[in-house]
Design an enzyme around this catalytic site. Sequence first.
Site, PDB file in Angstrom:
ATOM      1  N   LYS A 207      27.949 -54.696  80.305  1.00 45.86           N
ATOM      2  CA  LYS A 207      28.423 -53.776  81.329  1.00 45.86           C
ATOM      3  C   LYS A 207      28.698 -54.577  82.592  1.00 45.86           C
ATOM      4  O   LYS A 207      27.789 -55.136  83.200  1.00 45.86           O
ATOM      5  CB  LYS A 207      27.394 -52.695  81.601  1.00 45.86           C
ATOM      6  CG  LYS A 207      27.918 -51.699  82.609  1.00 45.86           C
ATOM      7  CD  LYS A 207      27.221 -50.393  82.515  1.00 45.86           C
ATOM      8  CE  LYS A 207      27.918 -49.359  83.364  1.00 45.86           C
ATOM      9  NZ  LYS A 207      27.112 -48.165  83.507  1.00 45.86           N
ATOM     10  N   ARG A 217      32.716 -42.081  89.323  1.00 46.58           N
ATOM     11  CA  ARG A 217      31.714 -41.762  90.348  1.00 46.58           C
ATOM     12  C   ARG A 217      32.060 -40.452  91.055  1.00 46.58           C
ATOM     13  O   ARG A 217      31.168 -39.729  91.472  1.00 46.58           O
ATOM     14  CB  ARG A 217      31.551 -42.935  91.304  1.00 46.58           C
ATOM     15  CG  ARG A 217      31.007 -44.137  90.539  1.00 46.58           C
ATOM     16  CD  ARG A 217      30.590 -45.294  91.390  1.00 46.58           C
ATOM     17  NE  ARG A 217      30.143 -46.390  90.533  1.00 46.58           N
ATOM     18  CZ  ARG A 217      30.132 -47.662  90.879  1.00 46.58           C
ATOM     19  NH1 ARG A 217      30.531 -48.009  92.084  1.00 46.58           N
ATOM     20  NH2 ARG A 217      29.709 -48.575  90.038  1.00 46.58           N
ATOM     21  N   LYS A 230      26.396 -52.656  92.497  1.00 46.36           N
ATOM     22  CA  LYS A 230      25.506 -52.803  91.342  1.00 46.36           C
ATOM     23  C   LYS A 230      25.454 -54.249  90.837  1.00 46.36           C
ATOM     24  O   LYS A 230      25.096 -54.492  89.685  1.00 46.36           O
ATOM     25  CB  LYS A 230      25.948 -51.836  90.234  1.00 46.36           C
ATOM     26  CG  LYS A 230      25.913 -50.369  90.675  1.00 46.36           C
ATOM     27  CD  LYS A 230      26.111 -49.395  89.521  1.00 46.36           C
ATOM     28  CE  LYS A 230      26.022 -47.949  89.999  1.00 46.36           C
ATOM     29  NZ  LYS A 230      26.135 -46.978  88.885  1.00 46.36           N
ATOM     30  N   GLU A 246      22.865 -61.559  76.887  1.00 45.71           N
ATOM     31  CA  GLU A 246      22.421 -60.166  76.944  1.00 45.71           C
ATOM     32  C   GLU A 246      22.480 -59.546  75.543  1.00 45.71           C
ATOM     33  O   GLU A 246      21.554 -58.867  75.104  1.00 45.71           O
ATOM     34  CB  GLU A 246      23.332 -59.409  77.919  1.00 45.71           C
ATOM     35  CG  GLU A 246      22.901 -58.012  78.265  1.00 45.71           C
ATOM     36  CD  GLU A 246      21.757 -57.964  79.285  1.00 45.71           C
ATOM     37  OE1 GLU A 246      20.782 -57.265  78.989  1.00 45.71           O
ATOM     38  OE2 GLU A 246      21.843 -58.600  80.350  1.00 45.71           O
ATOM     39  N   LYS A 261      32.112 -52.819  78.372  1.00 49.09           N
ATOM     40  CA  LYS A 261      32.587 -51.859  79.363  1.00 49.09           C
ATOM     41  C   LYS A 261      32.881 -52.557  80.678  1.00 49.09           C
ATOM     42  O   LYS A 261      31.997 -53.267  81.158  1.00 49.09           O
ATOM     43  CB  LYS A 261      31.478 -50.811  79.545  1.00 49.09           C
ATOM     44  CG  LYS A 261      31.773 -49.728  80.540  1.00 49.09           C
ATOM     45  CD  LYS A 261      30.581 -48.811  80.616  1.00 49.09           C
ATOM     46  CE  LYS A 261      30.859 -47.710  81.617  1.00 49.09           C
ATOM     47  NZ  LYS A 261      29.733 -46.814  81.751  1.00 49.09           N
ATOM     48  N   TYR A 326      38.566 -41.124  77.420  1.00 44.98           N
ATOM     49  CA  TYR A 326      38.861 -39.786  77.923  1.00 44.98           C
ATOM     50  C   TYR A 326      40.125 -39.224  77.277  1.00 44.98           C
ATOM     51  O   TYR A 326      40.460 -38.062  77.459  1.00 44.98           O
ATOM     52  CB  TYR A 326      38.995 -39.837  79.454  1.00 44.98           C
ATOM     53  CG  TYR A 326      37.731 -40.361  80.098  1.00 44.98           C
ATOM     54  CD1 TYR A 326      36.616 -39.535  80.218  1.00 44.98           C
ATOM     55  CD2 TYR A 326      37.621 -41.683  80.512  1.00 44.98           C
ATOM     56  CE1 TYR A 326      35.434 -40.025  80.756  1.00 44.98           C
ATOM     57  CE2 TYR A 326      36.449 -42.179  81.053  1.00 44.98           C
ATOM     58  CZ  TYR A 326      35.359 -41.350  81.173  1.00 44.98           C
ATOM     59  OH  TYR A 326      34.186 -41.831  81.688  1.00 44.98           O
TER      60      TYR A 326
HETATM   61  C1  PBG Z   1      26.452 -45.820  85.172  1.00 43.20           C
HETATM   62  C2  PBG Z   1      27.726 -45.440  84.516  1.00 43.20           C
HETATM   63  C3  PBG Z   1      28.986 -45.924  84.885  1.00 43.20           C
HETATM   64  C4  PBG Z   1      29.913 -45.332  84.049  1.00 43.20           C
HETATM   65  C5  PBG Z   1      29.212 -44.542  83.152  1.00 43.20           C
HETATM   66  N1  PBG Z   1      27.857 -44.609  83.451  1.00 43.20           N
HETATM   67  C6  PBG Z   1      29.327 -46.930  85.903  1.00 43.20           C
HETATM   68  C7  PBG Z   1      28.989 -46.657  87.284  1.00 43.20           C
HETATM   69  O1  PBG Z   1      29.096 -45.530  87.785  1.00 43.20           O
HETATM   70  O2  PBG Z   1      28.613 -47.625  87.927  1.00 43.20           O
HETATM   71  C8  PBG Z   1      31.385 -45.554  84.139  1.00 43.20           C
HETATM   72  C9  PBG Z   1      32.233 -44.785  83.223  1.00 43.20           C
HETATM   73  C10 PBG Z   1      33.659 -44.744  83.615  1.00 43.20           C
HETATM   74  O3  PBG Z   1      34.095 -45.333  84.629  1.00 43.20           O
HETATM   75  O4  PBG Z   1      34.403 -44.086  82.882  1.00 43.20           O
HETATM   76  N2  PBG Z   1      25.343 -45.775  84.385  1.00 43.20           N
END
Ligand code: PBG
Length: 338
Positions: A207, A217, A230, A246, A261, A326
């Site tokens: 990630k 978000r 992050k 990892e 991701k 999506y």
């Molecule tokens: C965090 C989380 C993120 C996504 C899903 N769970 C990243 C974040 O907000 O930092 C991103 C998914 C997306 O952008 O479609 N646990």
Amino acid sequence: MSNEMSAMVDEVTGNRRLRRNRRFDWTRRLVQESRLTVDDLILPIFIIEGENSEEAIKAMPGVSRYTLDKALDVAKRAAVLGIPAIAPFPNVPLDKRNVSGSEIANPDNLICTFTRMVKETVPQIGVITDAALDPFTDHGHDGILRNGIIVNDESVEMIVQGALRQAESGADIIAPSDMMDGRIGAIRQALDQAGFNDVGILSYTAKYASAFYGPYREAIGTDGLLQGDKKTYYIDPANTEDAMREAELDIQEGADMLMVKPALPYLDIVWRMKDTFGMPVFAYQVSGEYSMIESAAAQGYIDGEKVMMESLLAFKRAGADGILTYFALRVAEMLNKH
Ligand code: PBG
């Protein structure tokens, strides 16, 4: 023509004519190496409290947040289309968010309640739940924030509580997206001790600390909350070896599947993970990837449907087993028509 003759002719005209196989639709279909099917798709669903309503997400045209009754209809539609699994993500009311994200351990929270509803009504569809804390914290981080630091081990304890509540609700696979050290081993141990030996773990292994998460978000309401970034727990976009280490640890700790991701900007990581470990590897086509395609298509700059299909096929070519996207409903509808 004798073999000698044809060899001579080939020498003159050139025998390396790759275009022969590309000549017709039927030859192209015969030699096609990678294929996208409905079986590859996982549908993320945004869920909210309330009843019989749906909220548009501005930064993700065509994607909504659904109250659980409506989200259940979406899950049913996904099941009818043959989509193997869904991944619910909650937008939690602000008064239920706190510094430690303790709402994740509430067995009646949005994720758990929805999981029970889906498993009662559409048991044939897989439910993959995230155990990261960010939808539940008032600072938008995936772990517990203390004095400017995301404290690792305390966060893992809370994440494990969330994973247990999700498994008790019927989640088939726990998919922690938080990148805390040691969480895969801790979740595996806790699940086994509680008798959930059959519940799987899909680790968000690679990630990245990516700007492609922006629209997500807004979707889960962490955009206004997030303090800082992050970078102290997600992987630096410059790094490959870190992701590989990892993955090694996650596999040792008991991960059944790995996730990369975002997806399109990190195809090299998808490829290398699949090539190195031979584990099931999933690619998450994240919100920013989705919204870039949708917004460019809305402007008429690209053919959205074609770009959508091409990017999903690219994940398969890179070695991904499955794709969180999506676009899943739209793609499944298209694929089922053919
Ligand atoms: C965090 C989380 C993120 C996504 C899903 N769970 C990243 C974040 O907000 O930092 C991103 C998914 C997306 O952008 O479609 N646990």
